[in-house]
Design an enzyme around this catalytic site. Sequence first.
Site, PDB file in Angstrom:
ATOM      1  N   SER A 157       0.846  -1.195   0.000  1.00 49.75           N
ATOM      2  CA  SER A 157       0.000   0.000   0.000  1.00 49.75           C
ATOM      3  C   SER A 157       0.882   1.246   0.000  1.00 49.75           C
ATOM      4  O   SER A 157       2.074   1.173   0.319  1.00 49.75           O
ATOM      5  CB  SER A 157      -0.873  -0.022   1.255  1.00 49.75           C
ATOM      6  OG  SER A 157      -1.547   1.197   1.402  1.00 49.75           O
ATOM      7  N   TYR A 170      -2.065  -0.351  10.295  1.00 48.44           N
ATOM      8  CA  TYR A 170      -2.135  -0.711   8.866  1.00 48.44           C
ATOM      9  C   TYR A 170      -0.863  -0.247   8.156  1.00 48.44           C
ATOM     10  O   TYR A 170      -0.300  -0.969   7.325  1.00 48.44           O
ATOM     11  CB  TYR A 170      -3.384  -0.073   8.260  1.00 48.44           C
ATOM     12  CG  TYR A 170      -3.707  -0.483   6.845  1.00 48.44           C
ATOM     13  CD1 TYR A 170      -3.953  -1.811   6.510  1.00 48.44           C
ATOM     14  CD2 TYR A 170      -3.811   0.477   5.839  1.00 48.44           C
ATOM     15  CE1 TYR A 170      -4.265  -2.180   5.198  1.00 48.44           C
ATOM     16  CE2 TYR A 170      -4.140   0.124   4.537  1.00 48.44           C
ATOM     17  CZ  TYR A 170      -4.353  -1.202   4.216  1.00 48.44           C
ATOM     18  OH  TYR A 170      -4.675  -1.551   2.919  1.00 48.44           O
TER      19      TYR A 170
HETATM   20  N1  LIG Z   1      -8.945  -0.445  -1.184  1.00 47.24           N
HETATM   21  C1  LIG Z   1      -7.820   0.260  -1.291  1.00 47.24           C
HETATM   22  O1  LIG Z   1      -7.798   1.462  -1.580  1.00 47.24           O
HETATM   23  C2  LIG Z   1      -6.517  -0.435  -1.050  1.00 47.24           C
HETATM   24  C3  LIG Z   1      -5.340   0.305  -1.191  1.00 47.24           C
HETATM   25  C4  LIG Z   1      -4.130  -0.320  -0.965  1.00 47.24           C
HETATM   26  C5  LIG Z   1      -4.100  -1.662  -0.652  1.00 47.24           C
HETATM   27  N2  LIG Z   1      -5.258  -2.366  -0.513  1.00 47.24           N
HETATM   28  C6  LIG Z   1      -5.135  -3.784  -0.181  1.00 47.24           C
HETATM   29  O2  LIG Z   1      -5.667  -4.556  -1.245  1.00 47.24           O
HETATM   30  C7  LIG Z   1      -6.168  -5.781  -0.732  1.00 47.24           C
HETATM   31  C8  LIG Z   1      -7.626  -5.953  -1.156  1.00 47.24           C
HETATM   32  O3  LIG Z   1      -8.365  -4.848  -0.689  1.00 47.24           O
HETATM   33  P1  LIG Z   1      -9.936  -4.682  -0.963  1.00 47.24           P
HETATM   34  O4  LIG Z   1     -10.265  -3.264  -0.687  1.00 47.24           O
HETATM   35  O5  LIG Z   1     -10.272  -5.268  -2.281  1.00 47.24           O
HETATM   36  O6  LIG Z   1     -10.494  -5.591   0.213  1.00 47.24           O
HETATM   37  P2  LIG Z   1     -11.920  -6.295   0.424  1.00 47.24           P
HETATM   38  O7  LIG Z   1     -12.287  -6.102   1.860  1.00 47.24           O
HETATM   39  O8  LIG Z   1     -12.897  -5.907  -0.622  1.00 47.24           O
HETATM   40  O9  LIG Z   1     -11.560  -7.810   0.200  1.00 47.24           O
HETATM   41  C9  LIG Z   1     -10.906  -8.590   1.134  1.00 47.24           C
HETATM   42  C10 LIG Z   1     -11.349 -10.036   0.907  1.00 47.24           C
HETATM   43  O10 LIG Z   1     -10.603 -10.847   1.827  1.00 47.24           O
HETATM   44  C11 LIG Z   1     -11.488 -11.766   2.441  1.00 47.24           C
HETATM   45  N3  LIG Z   1     -10.928 -12.108   3.758  1.00 47.24           N
HETATM   46  C12 LIG Z   1     -10.978 -11.386   4.904  1.00 47.24           C
HETATM   47  N4  LIG Z   1     -10.357 -12.029   5.890  1.00 47.24           N
HETATM   48  C13 LIG Z   1      -9.878 -13.184   5.366  1.00 47.24           C
HETATM   49  C14 LIG Z   1      -9.145 -14.267   5.888  1.00 47.24           C
HETATM   50  N5  LIG Z   1      -8.752 -14.299   7.176  1.00 47.24           N
HETATM   51  N6  LIG Z   1      -8.827 -15.293   5.062  1.00 47.24           N
HETATM   52  C15 LIG Z   1      -9.219 -15.281   3.760  1.00 47.24           C
HETATM   53  N7  LIG Z   1      -9.926 -14.275   3.213  1.00 47.24           N
HETATM   54  C16 LIG Z   1     -10.244 -13.239   3.996  1.00 47.24           C
HETATM   55  C17 LIG Z   1     -12.826 -11.055   2.536  1.00 47.24           C
HETATM   56  O11 LIG Z   1     -13.894 -11.992   2.658  1.00 47.24           O
HETATM   57  C18 LIG Z   1     -12.836 -10.274   1.230  1.00 47.24           C
HETATM   58  O12 LIG Z   1     -13.435 -11.034   0.195  1.00 47.24           O
HETATM   59  C19 LIG Z   1      -5.959  -5.717   0.785  1.00 47.24           C
HETATM   60  O13 LIG Z   1      -4.726  -6.307   1.105  1.00 47.24           O
HETATM   61  C20 LIG Z   1      -5.895  -4.236   1.035  1.00 47.24           C
HETATM   62  O14 LIG Z   1      -5.202  -3.965   2.230  1.00 47.24           O
HETATM   63  C21 LIG Z   1      -6.463  -1.782  -0.714  1.00 47.24           C
END
Ligand SMILES: NC(=O)c1ccc[n+]([C@@H]2O[C@H](COP(=O)([O-])OP(=O)(O)OC[C@H]3O[C@@H](n4cnc5c(N)ncnc54)[C@H](O)[C@@H]3O)[C@@H](O)[C@H]2O)c1
Length: 277
Positions: A157, A170
Amino acid sequence: MDIQTFRKFYDISDQTIVVTGGAGVLCSSMCRMLADAGARVAVLDMNPQAAEDLVVEIQASGGESISVVCNVLDKTSIEDAAQRVLATYGRVDILINGAGGNKPQATTSNDHPFFDLPAETLRWVFDMNLLGTILPCQVFGRIMAQQKRGVILNISSMNAFRPLTRIPAYSAAKAGVSNFTQWLAVHMAQEYSAEIRVNAIAPGFFLTEQNRFLLTEKETGALTERGKTILKHTPLGRFGAPDDLLGTVLWLLSPAAAFVTGVVVPVDGGFSAYSGV
Ligand SMILES: NC(=O)c1ccc[n+]([C@@H]2O[C@H](COP(=O)([O-])OP(=O)(O)OC[C@H]3O[C@@H](n4cnc5c(N)ncnc54)[C@H](O)[C@@H]3O)[C@@H](O)[C@H]2O)c1
């Protein structure tokens, strides 16, 4: 270079790809693209319904996919999931560690000063992002070490480069993911095979369920001050859409990146390049 050679650069057809957190906002978009590109996609997720819905959607458009219930914080659960993928597809070529995220309770505010953030919430964020990346790398990395080839892609991130205000756990956890990506890239290449690569992407700001409460007002949907500041510091002037990640993901997974390992690639509309002046 002829067009056939060029196409082979980005050819990931016939690859078996495991995506943890595959049913989430960012990773479901990756899963659709990977299946469209001809890969077999195993959607590993804690949420069985969301994973199965995605698989049905992928299959309906002609893709090859299975859903596997998996908790990335439980090694036995990951090992069971790996067995399921091997039993179905016979091998694992690529792992994307997509499960991760933050919690409002681990975010500082007037009501939640840093000094009072509960240890168990902080630990949840560290585990969810760092341990939840390391454990799948142990399980699927062992398979790659045995077959002497493979590709791992982690999700870091922006806050790994410089911490963002209000989200201390985070930020630290994602800095850990970037550091671990470099460590594992060196380890796998030196100890097992120069044909195992480990990289990460660092998405900038994508308006998703995990950060909506920080970037927009709940009642009106208008940008918060933080949301406005982010856009002011994003030279491309908008939040990312999940599909904005796909080109970089495809590049890092494909033979085009055969000499790329241990890097963390920002996909951030220029946020990390801009000093604010
Ligand atoms: N959204 C953003 O702007 C952003 C920016 C930088 C990084 N990220 C990173 O990208 C990745 C995806 O983010 P997102 O916004 O699509 O997240 P999201 O919450 O939409 O998806 C996360 C998924 O992980 C699953 N999950 C949760 N706990 C779990 C576990 N213990 N085991 C297996 N699956 C599990 C959930 O059911 C969900 O389907 C994450 O690592 C997040 O930190 C997101």
